[in-house]
Design an enzyme around this catalytic site. Structure first.
Site, short mmCIF file in Angstrom:
data_model
loop_
_atom_site.label_atom_id
_atom_site.label_comp_id
_atom_site.label_asym_id
_atom_site.label_seq_id
_atom_site.Cartn_x
_atom_site.Cartn_y
_atom_site.Cartn_z
CG ASP A 1 -3.66 3.50 -2.53
OD1 ASP A 1 -4.34 3.95 -3.47
OD2 ASP A 1 -3.86 3.81 -1.34
CD GLU B 1 -9.44 3.01 1.43
OE1 GLU B 1 -9.28 3.22 0.23
OE2 GLU B 1 -9.35 3.90 2.29
CG ASP C 1 -7.40 5.17 -3.96
OD1 ASP C 1 -6.76 4.17 -4.31
OD2 ASP C 1 -6.94 6.03 -3.18
CE1 TYR D 1 -0.76 5.55 1.45
CE2 TYR D 1 -1.72 6.30 -0.62
CZ TYR D 1 -1.68 5.40 0.44
OH TYR D 1 -2.59 4.36 0.49
#
Length: 464
Positions: free
Chosen positions: A86, A445, A89, A238
């Site tokens: 995603d 990120e 990571d 999430y």
């Protein structure tokens, strides 16, 4: 080490507006400016190849990545190879991945005609996701697999996806542990992708659409939020903060667009999903569903969809700077005079506003910094991304174990050795500041769902 969650960066709020503009003006307006939108579009799509999980194809263009996650699904006795990581990571979270797929499909559906040679790359990016999502939906009857990889263990490590030694735990929802949100988004992704891909592969597209219908029935029959069923496996990463009604509306909206069956329009009317919102994100899809459904009122002149058009207009008024009903904050350089309500807001005005936001991301900002990696001469060099920040297998064949990547690489002041071209990072602070700090994940990120939102927008600005 947890990735940035919760909502889009403020710069990304307006990426969905060109889709609404498309409905308003039935075409594209001339764009003046110095940004190379064609180049940015190509790079924004290339980014997804750097996020791939599974066995990489021979035509892989991001060559510093290698095969990874080849045993994904084996702990549950199924094949769940493929899909996308995603963000920075090494976990596969299906809720944001499915949203990414839906947004890529939407942008390609509306603006694919302006993508030129990048259209095939966009289709390939979509298909890489749907191949995985299809397996998740069909591998085991009565189950929908919704993620691979223990996020709590993964976020304690800084290692390449090719070296993963953390548990590749498999997560699923079922009648006894429902997940209407992730199921609704999966249905939306498969339905939206089926529209895009039916042009090149009708049989594959039909298979996706049939699966989307089944997943949607599952979402409706067994209702509940997947974060209630899976707990710490998805929260706080999430969580389904907005509940699941928005995904049910979103899924039904895409199935209606794919099938034109009244069954889905009747379903939408029965959901009672009337919540007002000032955000559109991987978590909250109310605004997206209403914008999507507005085209039926604007293009097909179907008065039954007029309430969705009105709700979409209210959403736009909530996010426009200086609108009387705005509830969105912008960095100082983004502010401008704009009114809503009694003043007519034209498609040209909306498009100009979106262009300012996109140009800001591409470098028209106080720092003269492009927030898209690899675009322009000045861009973030130390992004929060494991594969980008660690030497590739071609440079260092020896495995880098869980904690071995922190001191020499994560905390290093050196630029990342691998350039993740096209990655759009979280962006600046409210005061237009950006420190290019790998440890500042909320700003440095990248994420698939950010890029997925900008692809169609960039295509809309490409000159034909």
């Amino acid at each position: 080490m947890a990735a940035r969650r919760g909502s889009y960066n403020i710069l990304v709020h307006l990426f969905s507006l060109p889709l609404f503009v498309f409905c308003l003006c039935l075409g594209s307006l001339p764009v003046d400016g110095k940004q190379n939108y064609k180049d940015a579009l190509a790079k924004s799509i290339l980014f997804f190849e750097g996020q791939r999980s599974g066995r990489l194809p021979k035509d892989q263009r991001v060559t510093w990545r290698s095969h990874s996650g080849l045993l994904d699904g084996s702990l549950a006795g199924v094949n769940l190879k493929g899909g996308y990581y995603d963000a920075g990571d090494n976990v596969k979270f299906n809720l944001p991945m499915a949203f990414t797929t839906t947004m890529l499909s939407w942008g390609t559906l509306e603006f694919g005609g302006r993508m030129g040679p990048e259209l095939n790359n966009a289709r390939a990016a979509i298909r890489w996701a749907t191949n995985y999502l299809y397996k998740c939906a069909t591998a085991t009857p009565g189950k929908l697999y919704v993620g691979v990889g223990d996020p709590n263990a993964d976020h304690k490590c800084w290692e390449r996806p090719e070296d993963m030694d953390t548990p590749r735990t498999v997560y699923s929802v079922s009648p006894s542990n429902p997940g209407s949100d992730v199921a609704g988004e999966t249905a939306a992704a498969l339905a939206a992708a089926s529209i895009v891909l039916r042009i090149t592969d009708r049989r594959y597209a039909a298979m996706l659409l049939m699966t989307a219908k089944k997943v949607m029935e599952f979402a409706l029959k067994y209702r509940g939020a997947y974060s209630d069923s899976l707990g710490s496996a998805v929260c706080p990463f999430y969580c389904s903060y907005s509940g699941y009604k928005d995904e049910l509306l979103w899924g039904a909206a895409w199935l209606y667009r794919a099938t034109k069956q009244s069954y889905y329009s009747n379903m939408m009317n029965s959901l009672g999903a009337n919540d007002a919102t000032d955000i559109f994100s991987w978590d909250n899809k109310f605004a997206g569903a209403r914008v999507l459904l507005s085209r039926n009122a604007l293009i097909r002149k179907d008065k039954n969809f007029e309430p969705y058009k009105q709700a979409a207009e209210e959403f736009i008024c909530r996010i426009l700077p200086n609108s009387p009903s705005t509830s969105t904050q912008y960095t100082p350089v983004s502010k401008h005079t704009f009114t809503c309500g009694s003043i007519v807001v034209t498609s040209k005005t909306l498009r100009r506003l979106v262009k300012r936001q996109v140009d800001y991301i591409l470098g028209d900002n106080p720092l003269k910094l492009s927030y898209m990696v690899g675009y322009g001469a000045n861009y973030p060099k130390k992004i929060h991304h494991r594969a980008s920040s660690l030497p590739s297998l071609k440079k260092q064949n020896q495995a880098i174990k869980c904690s071995d990547g922190f001191q020499p690489y994560y905390y290093s002041s050196n630029p990342n050795p691998n350039i993740l071209i096209g990655a759009v990072v979280g962006g600046p602070s409210q005061n237009d500041a950006y420190s290019d700090d790998r440890t500042d994940f909320s700003h440095s990120e990248p994420a698939t769902y950010i890029n997925a939102a900008i692809v169609g927008t960039l295509a809309s600005f490409v000159r034909s």
